[in-house]
Design a protein around this motif. Structure first.
Motif: not given
Length: 699
Positions: A428-432, A416-426, A457-469
């Protein structure tokens, strides 16, 4: 001594291949053909006796050898014989002959001329007169000076035994690697019994393999630039033909190389020299990196494969991988730039490298960092991802859900892997994503809320697609397909992922299959199927029929994802990996038949509660292959026989194709698209989303 905690598996085909035995080819003393070197001593740079003594003691310390030029007065020829120096105090030197072939040479018929010390770049010539000699040893007085002559453009390195296999259109020879330099190998080989050197055409390239520690460390076509003589064995000097190795197909999207400060360190045991090498990394990405070496002193060879590499970041974090030198560029007169392609690494190493490089580009992006579980659950509820109806379904099992998520999010498992986009620990977006099948990862739980007036949302989508690519290129990660579920009425996934499938128009690269969804609640315990109907394990015939139906009806990737005809995965199977974590993940296929004829295939998937919040990985998927005579009553009874496996009276059921559900008038709650993409096409997905969403994935 190795410094690695774990030896990464090289691609499986190479590990399991039978390496050739190191063939010790009997080697006669070499003829000395460089009289011009001796003639140039008057103009050569002198080496003082003190420095010469230090060099000889170093050779003794490392167990090296020197060469002795011996001259035959009758035949007017000189040979070079190896000798091992004893410790030297500076006045005289005692050496021991070290050539295995001395029994074939009558040394007493030769005269001493010079000692030669070859450091790979410069030859040191020492004129000597012997004091004493016998069959195994000799002693000489050291002169006031030696002489440095014959400086090479690039250093030559003597090798420890590496097996060599030479193959040229049916001519096969085996032997050992003697030495190498920047662009050349010197090998000594003997043809196989059924071959002859008369078959070898030195004007044409030959395929060369070098083996060390039961692994291929070089493989590629080479041209012969010098050929010795001999019928039984010969020395060949070979030069690689390929100046650039194209590891990946053209046009694939790749992430950019980054220059980090401080520069990472590259540490590895040289596969030819068995010596620890350390170099500074100039730039790096998740697919490769580059380093510089000084002209003349380089140890890297184009095409060389390094099975075990450590990339050290700031002296703290270490990433382990295997890599290959794919090209060399001459940057200036003093330096060469070498580019490496990463061959393989495990998912923890790949995640660590992504984490380092991703944070350098965007400090808000986080990959599989430990999350406060209360913050995560709060985010799920506040973003309406867990809406009231869904919560009613999971409420009675909420403690099981919490435990599953604790293991997935805080123990960093390799499934399993999870990706989050956070601002000061809050958050804001998540995908796993989870490894749901042997070679397929399911992307799920894509959630976001507003950040700076925009959806994150597009920020974490960008993260996971970069990872999978780039992840699919790594054999150890077992990533051949990316999969996700979405509702057809959800506009974003329909436009983004469904739109890509429509744009690509190739279901073998990206497919979309529509399933109807309902929960089975009718207690059917004790009910039996009508006479002639059976629910049993799939036979090979059933699997072939299932495949024929699916290929005809869809032509997509669903059958490949299930993996019932795939080779075994690299490493432990998915079920064992989940079990080791204290979780469950299994799937099997059952056949519903009527008088021997296949009617439907049941894909019975069981997972720990919460692995997928919609329980789409803990359900019964049904593919109706032949609806004729298959009534809802029969299908319902078959489903009822499987309900006890789930320890619940509410079991999610997905049925394909939807035409059967509509024809039978079966009430369903919703529909799901099963979207699957071949991992090699993820780069094309990124390009499509850049056009559709106008998001630059590499900025």
């Amino acid at each position: 001594m190795a410094i690695y905690k774990r030896i990464l598996p090289f691609p499986e085909r190479d590990v399991k291949a039978n390496p050739p035995p190191i063939r010790s080819v009997r080697q006669m003393p070499r003829l000395f053909r460089h009289q011009d070197v001796i003639d140039s001593l008057e103009s050569a740079k002198p080496i003082k006796k003190k420095n010469l003594t230090d060099i000889l003691n170093y050779i003794n310390f490392v167990g090296g050898h020197i060469l002795v030029q011996m001259h035959h007065p009758r035949y007017e020829e000189s040979i070079l014989v190896k000798a091992r120096p004893d410790p030297c105090l500076g006045k005289e030197l005692t050496c021991t002959w070290s050539d295995d072939s001395l029994s074939d040479v009558e040394l007493e018929t030769y005269e001493f001329r010079h000692l030669l010390i070859d450091d790979g770049r410069t030859m040191i010539v020492v004129p000597v007169i012997p004091n004493e000699r016998n069959g195994r040893r000799f002693t000489v007085d050291l002169p006031p000076n030696g002489y440095a002559v014959g400086k090479r453009q690039s250093r030559r390195f003597a090798c420890r035994e590496l097996a060599v296999v030479l193959d040229q259109s049916g001519f096969l020879a085996k032997g050992t690697l003697l030495d190498f330099c920047l662009e050349k190998f010197r090998v000594r080989v003997r043809p196989e019994k059924f071959c002859s050197f008369h078959w070898f055409n030195s004007d044409e390239p030959a395929m060369i393999q070098l083996w060390g520690n039961e692994r291929v460390v070089f493989s590629g076509p080479c041209r012969c630039i010098r050929e010795g003589s001999g019928i039984r064995a010969r020395e060949l000097v070979l030069s690689p033909v390929n100046k650039v190795i194209r590891r990946f197909k053209r046009g694939q999207v790749r992430d950019p190389r980054q220059r980090l400060s401080p520069s990472p360190k590259l540490i590895f045991d040289h596969p030819f020299l068995q010596r620890r090498i350390q170099l500074d990394v100039s730039d790096i990405s998740t697919t490769g990196f580059s380093v510089y070496e000084n002209v003349g002193d380089g140890v890297l060879v184009q095409g060389m494969i390094i099975p075990e590499v450590v990339i050290e970041f700031a002296g703290t974090s270490r990433i382990r991988c295997s890599a290959q030198v794919i090209y060399r560029l001459e940057e200036d007169e003093k330096r060469f730039r070498y580019a490496f392609s990463i061959f393989d690494m495990d998912i923890d190493a790949y995640s660590g490298l992504n984490r380092i490089l991703g944070s350098a580009l965007d400090t808000h992006a986080h990959l599989s960092t430990e999350l406060d579980m209360e913050d995560l659950w709060k985010f799920f509820f506040e973003s309406d991802f867990i809406y009231p109806k869904k919560y009613r379904l999971v409420e009675s099992y909420r403690e099981d859900f919490k435990e599953t998520y604790r293991k997935l999010y805080q123990e960093n498992p390799e499934v399993a892997r999870h990706f989050t986009y956070q601002e000061n620990g809050r958050i804001c977006a998540h995908v796993s994503m989870v490894r749901a099948y042997e070679k397929t990862w399911v992307v799920q739980h894509h959630i976001s809320r507003i950040m700076d007036g925009k959806r994150a949302g597009p920020k974490v989508l960008k993260q996971i697609l970069q990872f999978l690519n780039n992840m699919f290129r790594l054999p150890s990660v077992n990533a051949e397909h990316m999969m996700l579920y979405y509702r057809p009425e959800n506009r974003f996934p329909s436009a983004a992922f469904g739109g890509f499938a429509e744009d690509l128009r190739d279901p073998k690269r990206c497919s979309v299959d529509l399933f109807s969804y309902f929960t089975y609640t009718t207690p059917s315990l004790g009910e039996r199927l009508p006479e002639g109907w059976f629910l049993r394990g799939c036979s090979s015939f059933d699997i072939r029929e299932f495949r024929r139906f699916y290929e005809h009806h869809s032509g997509g990737l669903l059958f490949d994802v299930l993996g019932f005809e795939q080779d075994e995965s690299n490493g432990e199977c998915v079920e064992a990996l989940y079990k080791k974590l204290g979780l469950m993940r299994t799937w099997e296929m059952l056949a519903l038949t009527h008088r021997g004829q296949l009617k439907a295939v049941f894909i019975v998937e069981r997972s720990s509660r919460g692995l997928n919040l919609s329980d789409l990985l803990n359900c019964i998927k049904i593919v109706v292959t032949n609806p004729e005579g298959l009534s809802w009553n029969v299908l319902s009874t078959a489903i009822g026989q499987l309900v006890p496996l789930y320890e619940t009276h509410r079991v999610p059921v997905l049925v394909y194709p939807i035409t059967y559900v509509e024809a039978e008038g079966i009430p369903y709650e919703k529909q799901y698209q099963w979207w699957t993409c071949d991992a090699c096409s993820i780069g094309h997905l990124i390009e499509f989303l850049e056009r559709r969403l106008r998001i630059s994935y590499w900025k």
